[in-house]
Design a protein around this motif. Structure first.
Motif, PDB file in Angstrom:
ATOM      1  N   ALA A  32       6.495   9.109 -35.177  1.00 20.68           N
ATOM      2  CA  ALA A  32       5.979   8.166 -36.714  1.00 20.68           C
ATOM      3  C   ALA A  32       7.201   8.452 -37.412  1.00 20.68           C
ATOM      4  CB  ALA A  32       5.058   9.029 -36.980  1.00 20.68           C
ATOM      5  N   LEU A  33       8.321   9.770 -37.192  1.00 23.92           N
ATOM      6  CA  LEU A  33       9.194   9.552 -38.457  1.00 23.92           C
ATOM      7  C   LEU A  33      10.264   8.182 -37.794  1.00 23.92           C
ATOM      8  CD1 LEU A  33      10.863  11.717 -40.635  1.00 23.92           C
ATOM      9  CD2 LEU A  33      12.152  11.905 -39.008  1.00 23.92           C
ATOM     10  N   VAL A  34      10.936   8.943 -36.560  1.00 21.15           N
ATOM     11  CA  VAL A  34      11.855   7.690 -36.247  1.00 21.15           C
ATOM     12  C   VAL A  34      11.353   6.395 -36.335  1.00 21.15           C
ATOM     13  CG1 VAL A  34      12.623   7.140 -33.932  1.00 21.15           C
ATOM     14  CG2 VAL A  34      12.700   9.653 -34.090  1.00 21.15           C
ATOM     15  N   GLU A  35      10.791   5.644 -36.633  1.00 17.93           N
ATOM     16  CA  GLU A  35       9.887   4.301 -36.339  1.00 17.93           C
ATOM     17  C   GLU A  35       9.989   3.909 -37.856  1.00 17.93           C
ATOM     18  OE1 GLU A  35       5.607   1.393 -35.569  1.00 17.93           O
ATOM     19  OE2 GLU A  35       5.874   3.595 -34.707  1.00 17.93           O
ATOM     20  N   LYS A  36       9.148   4.964 -38.564  1.00 20.06           N
ATOM     21  CA  LYS A  36       9.466   4.831 -40.110  1.00 20.06           C
ATOM     22  C   LYS A  36      10.544   4.445 -40.529  1.00 20.06           C
ATOM     23  CE  LYS A  36       8.119   6.453 -44.343  1.00 20.06           C
ATOM     24  NZ  LYS A  36       7.311   7.748 -45.502  1.00 20.06           N
ATOM     25  N   TRP A  37      11.365   5.378 -40.038  1.00 19.56           N
ATOM     26  CA  TRP A  37      13.233   4.795 -40.849  1.00 19.56           C
ATOM     27  C   TRP A  37      13.964   4.403 -39.902  1.00 19.56           C
ATOM     28  CZ3 TRP A  37      14.609   6.592 -45.648  1.00 19.56           C
ATOM     29  CH2 TRP A  37      13.685   7.540 -46.055  1.00 19.56           C
ATOM     30  N   GLY A  38      14.216   4.009 -38.630  1.00 23.11           N
ATOM     31  CA  GLY A  38      14.445   3.063 -37.977  1.00 23.11           C
ATOM     32  C   GLY A  38      15.684   3.767 -36.816  1.00 23.11           C
ATOM     33  N   LEU A  39      15.106   4.480 -36.254  1.00 19.78           N
ATOM     34  CA  LEU A  39      16.246   5.767 -36.343  1.00 19.78           C
ATOM     35  C   LEU A  39      16.511   5.422 -34.368  1.00 19.78           C
ATOM     36  CD1 LEU A  39      15.581   8.741 -38.305  1.00 19.78           C
ATOM     37  CD2 LEU A  39      16.952   7.170 -38.400  1.00 19.78           C
ATOM     38  N   VAL A  40      17.505   5.824 -33.943  1.00 21.44           N
ATOM     39  CA  VAL A  40      17.385   5.412 -32.723  1.00 21.44           C
ATOM     40  C   VAL A  40      17.230   7.250 -32.334  1.00 21.44           C
ATOM     41  CG1 VAL A  40      18.895   4.764 -30.328  1.00 21.44           C
ATOM     42  CG2 VAL A  40      19.037   3.470 -33.090  1.00 21.44           C
ATOM     43  N   HIS A  41      16.189   7.157 -31.557  1.00 21.71           N
ATOM     44  CA  HIS A  41      16.078   8.936 -30.884  1.00 21.71           C
ATOM     45  C   HIS A  41      16.934   9.413 -29.722  1.00 21.71           C
ATOM     46  CE1 HIS A  41      12.979  12.766 -30.722  1.00 21.71           C
ATOM     47  NE2 HIS A  41      14.417  12.977 -30.704  1.00 21.71           N
ATOM     48  N   THR A  42      17.877  10.057 -29.755  1.00 18.76           N
ATOM     49  CA  THR A  42      18.522  10.373 -28.647  1.00 18.76           C
ATOM     50  C   THR A  42      18.088  11.665 -28.002  1.00 18.76           C
ATOM     51  OG1 THR A  42      20.929  10.731 -29.246  1.00 18.76           O
ATOM     52  CG2 THR A  42      20.015   8.094 -28.662  1.00 18.76           C
ATOM     53  N   PHE A  43      18.014  12.044 -26.122  1.00 20.96           N
ATOM     54  CA  PHE A  43      18.172  13.431 -26.699  1.00 20.96           C
ATOM     55  C   PHE A  43      19.589  13.914 -25.609  1.00 20.96           C
ATOM     56  CE2 PHE A  43      13.804  11.955 -26.957  1.00 20.96           C
ATOM     57  CZ  PHE A  43      12.644  12.542 -27.597  1.00 20.96           C
ATOM     58  N   ALA A  44      19.514  15.393 -26.156  1.00 20.60           N
ATOM     59  CA  ALA A  44      20.893  15.920 -25.564  1.00 20.60           C
ATOM     60  C   ALA A  44      19.808  16.452 -24.407  1.00 20.60           C
ATOM     61  CB  ALA A  44      20.800  17.404 -26.522  1.00 20.60           C
ATOM     62  N   PRO A  45      21.084  16.234 -22.968  1.00 21.12           N
ATOM     63  CA  PRO A  45      20.755  16.462 -21.834  1.00 21.12           C
ATOM     64  C   PRO A  45      20.360  17.594 -21.570  1.00 21.12           C
ATOM     65  CG  PRO A  45      22.980  15.680 -21.735  1.00 21.12           C
ATOM     66  CD  PRO A  45      22.566  16.376 -23.271  1.00 21.12           C
ATOM     67  N   VAL A  46      18.883  18.042 -21.033  1.00 24.34           N
ATOM     68  CA  VAL A  46      18.794  18.946 -20.248  1.00 24.34           C
ATOM     69  C   VAL A  46      19.826  19.963 -19.783  1.00 24.34           C
ATOM     70  CG1 VAL A  46      16.250  20.341 -19.332  1.00 24.34           C
ATOM     71  CG2 VAL A  46      16.370  18.215 -20.323  1.00 24.34           C
ATOM     72  N   GLY A  47      19.722  21.341 -20.027  1.00 24.26           N
ATOM     73  CA  GLY A  47      20.862  21.986 -19.260  1.00 24.26           C
ATOM     74  C   GLY A  47      22.273  21.593 -19.598  1.00 24.26           C
ATOM     75  N   ARG A  48      22.798  20.721 -20.320  1.00 23.20           N
ATOM     76  CA  ARG A  48      23.792  20.741 -20.727  1.00 23.20           C
ATOM     77  C   ARG A  48      24.139  21.093 -21.916  1.00 23.20           C
ATOM     78  NH1 ARG A  48      25.493  15.028 -19.703  1.00 23.20           N
ATOM     79  NH2 ARG A  48      27.172  15.797 -20.478  1.00 23.20           N
TER      80      ARG A  48
END
Length: 119
Positions: A32-48
């Motif tokens: 909801a925060l990402v949508e409200k603020w118009g952000l691009v949410h990226t995730f760090a790769p698992v195990g890296r």
């Protein structure tokens, strides 16, 4: 977010929120925060660990320069010290990786705003 941009309409296009896969970042509140603020949410790769290396390095520096230096009387005292450190780190301390600019100066250049707004 509000301190950094004031209002969602002032967030430049393409601003990323880079996180790990922890539950605080994969839940509905974060979405909801990402949508409200118009952000691009990226995730760090698992195990890296290099996927989130910059954030991990800042956390290490914070621990070395504040958290581990002494025994704290309580959470409020530590919180106050961390906020003061954060302000110094972002506004008074030049960083080699940023061409010897402070993070606030670098951010202001990238966003086209004044340093005061970026601080």
């Amino acid at each position: 977010m509000r301190e950094a941009f004031g209002d969602p309409r002032y967030v430049p296009a393409g601003v990323e929120l880079r996180t790990d896969h922890g539950p605080q970042y994969t839940g509905a509140d974060c979405a909801a925060l990402v949508e409200k603020w118009g952000l691009v949410h990226t995730f760090a790769p698992v195990g890296r660990p290099t996927g989130n290396a910059v954030a991990e390095r800042v956390i290490r520096t914070m621990k070395e320069e504040v958290v581990w230096l002494r025994d704290w009387e309580g959470a409020d005292e530590l919180r106050e010290a961390l906020l003061a450190w954060q302000h110094r780190y972002n506004t008074q301390r030049p960083h080699q990786a940023l061409g010897w600019k402070t993070p606030s100066e670098h951010r202001a250049e990238k966003l086209g705003g004044g340093v005061e707004r970026a601080a």
